[in-house]
Design a protein around this motif. Structure first.
Motif, short mmCIF file in Angstrom:
data_model
loop_
_atom_site.label_atom_id
_atom_site.label_comp_id
_atom_site.label_asym_id
_atom_site.label_seq_id
_atom_site.Cartn_x
_atom_site.Cartn_y
_atom_site.Cartn_z
N ALA A 164 0.81 -1.21 0.00
CA ALA A 164 0.00 0.00 0.00
C ALA A 164 0.85 1.27 0.00
O ALA A 164 0.36 2.33 -0.38
N THR A 165 2.12 1.17 0.41
CA THR A 165 2.99 2.34 0.35
C THR A 165 3.50 2.61 -1.06
O THR A 165 4.07 3.67 -1.32
N GLY A 166 3.32 1.65 -1.98
CA GLY A 166 3.80 1.82 -3.35
C GLY A 166 5.18 1.27 -3.58
O GLY A 166 5.80 1.55 -4.61
N GLN A 167 5.68 0.44 -2.68
CA GLN A 167 7.03 -0.11 -2.81
C GLN A 167 7.05 -1.22 -3.86
O GLN A 167 6.12 -2.03 -3.94
N PRO A 168 8.09 -1.31 -4.70
CA PRO A 168 8.18 -2.39 -5.69
C PRO A 168 8.21 -3.77 -5.03
O PRO A 168 8.73 -3.93 -3.92
N VAL A 169 7.66 -4.77 -5.70
CA VAL A 169 7.49 -6.08 -5.08
C VAL A 169 8.82 -6.76 -4.78
O VAL A 169 8.93 -7.51 -3.81
#
Length: 432
Positions: free
Chosen positions: A46-51
């Motif tokens: 949800a923070t937008g961090q790459p997987v």
């Protein structure tokens, strides 16, 4: 006829019960750790961090909690986690996107788990609290931050006096639509198209009246917050890291959102009968060199206000923004737009990583993400799509230009992250 149980049978039953009682806490502990990792992982999504970064950091947390064989399958909307190969697994869907102040709390919780300063039960409680934590600033201050942010971006992208005023007016329109989208699902679904349509009506209407020049670039600052620049770049970085499903899904979704913005813009220009000669990538520079530093200051302060960034991090956010902008300008001066995006992304990612290594309580992601609104890869894509639809550019030129910029920024992100990890042993703050 069954015989009554003997003393040895009773003793055997009691022993099995005791063994089951002893093993039960272990099962509960495994379940608790799986639930914690799933909760932490979805918060990181949800923070937008790459997987690829999420999987790596969840494995690190698992090692510090005594589970070195943790396996995860992370996607853009959820994940599956198991503690051992072939063991029980937990699936969890990701919540809606978190603001930067919430992202900072998620990062702090992860750091405290790794350092052993937080128990798994307390970590889950704090993660649940983070999702409910609102921005502490009053609504009128947050509303004011939207036009301030648009003015800051306009001072860099289109530094003309009339253009700056138009950007502020457009940001007020976008903020109103965002508030309506929180109440009405139909507005939320059509938000990209509606925002681009109404902002374009105002900006191109002013251009038709002779009040400003360069309307195409003037449309971008009010829409920059909504443009899927970070989404597209993260998708490309995930593809480059080998995460084909997550990367392709995120990239496709981002490109569709970009197309919806372009549809709204073109609808407005068709309604106003704007000639195709007006849809040019024209830059107006009436303010001069002072526009860039003032714009950076306004961008940094407004993002911190909108996203509730803690006061202790605001100076660092501005520092990383300045590094990204300086590197981007240098790259464009000595090379091209793509080179500027590449070195700008390296500077932002590496700078944020170095700050976090020295001060672990400062989340790298929170320091880095605002730079996407400065690098505006989505803005470049919107300009290209609009010029293509207006018949001013060939499809090949537009596709190669947009793809080149996105790939350059994605590679810069990967290079900066890799350099940051390589410096971990040298620059990490000593454990207290």
């Amino acid at each position: 006829m069954t015989s009554p149980p003997s003393d040895s049978d009773a003793h055997s039953t009691d022993a099995r019960s005791a063994d089951a009682t002893k093993s039960h806490p272990t099962v509960d502990h495994d379940t608790e750790i799986r639930a914690l990792l799933a909760h932490l992982g979805t918060a990181m999504i949800a923070t937008g961090q790459p997987v690829q970064e999420i999987e790596e950091e969840l494995t690190e947390v698992g090692v510090h909690l005594g589970y070195p064989d943790v396996q995860t399958a992370v996607g853009p909307t959820g994940l599956v986690v198991t503690l051992t190969e072939g063991g029980a697994s937990t699936q969890r869907s990701a919540p809606p996107g978190l603001r930067l102040h919430q992202s900072a709390s998620v990062r702090r919780i992860r750091y405290q788990l790794v350092s052993g300063d937080l128990s798994p039960a307390a970590a889950r409680e704090q993660l649940a609290e983070v999702a409910r934590r609102p921005v502490r600033h009053p609504l009128w201050m947050v509303a004011l931050a939207w036009p301030v942010l648009a003015v800051g971006i306009a001072l860099i992208l289109q530094p003309g006096w009339a253009n700056v005023v138009a950007a502020a007016v457009g940001a007020v329109i976008v903020f109103g639509l965002v508030q309506l989208a929180e109440r009405y699902q139909v507005v939320k679904a059509l938000l990209p198209t509606l925002a681009a349509f109404l902002v374009s009506l105002a900006v191109f209407g002013a251009a038709n009246a002779g009040l400003l020049e360069g309307p195409l670039r003037t449309v971008l600052p009010p829409l920059a917050v909504l443009l899927p620049g970070a989404l597209v770049v993260n998708g490309m970085s995930e593809l480059a890291a080998g995460h084909m499903q997550a990367g392709s899904a995120r990239l496709t979704y981002g490109l569709v959102q970009l197309g919806l913005f372009a549809v709204g813009l073109l609808m407005a220009t068709a309604l106003l009968r704007v000639p195709s000669s007006t849809l040019t990538n024209l830059r107006v520079d009436e303010i001069g060199w002072v526009g860039a530093p003032v714009g950076l200051l306004l961008i940094g302060s407004s993002i911190c206000l909108m996203e509730g960034v803690p006061l202790r991090m605001q100076g660092w956010v501005l520092l990383v923004l300045s590094l990204a902008f300086g590197a981007q300008v240098a790259g464009q001066h000595f090379g091209s737009i793509a080179l500027g995006g590449f070195v700008g992304a390296i500077a932002a990612s590496l700078g944020a990583s170095v700050v976090e290594l020295r001060r672990p309580q400062l989340a790298r992601l929170v320091l880095f993400l605002p730079a996407f609104w400065l690098l505006v890869p989505g803005s470049l894509g919107l300009v290209g799509v609009t010029e293509l639809a207006a018949g001013r550019e060939s499809a090949t030129d537009v596709a190669l230009g947009v793809l080149g910029v996105v790939i350059a920024i994605s590679l810069g992100l990967l290079v900066g992250s890799a350099l940051g990890r390589s410096l971990r042993g040298w620059l990490s703050a000593p454990a207290t």
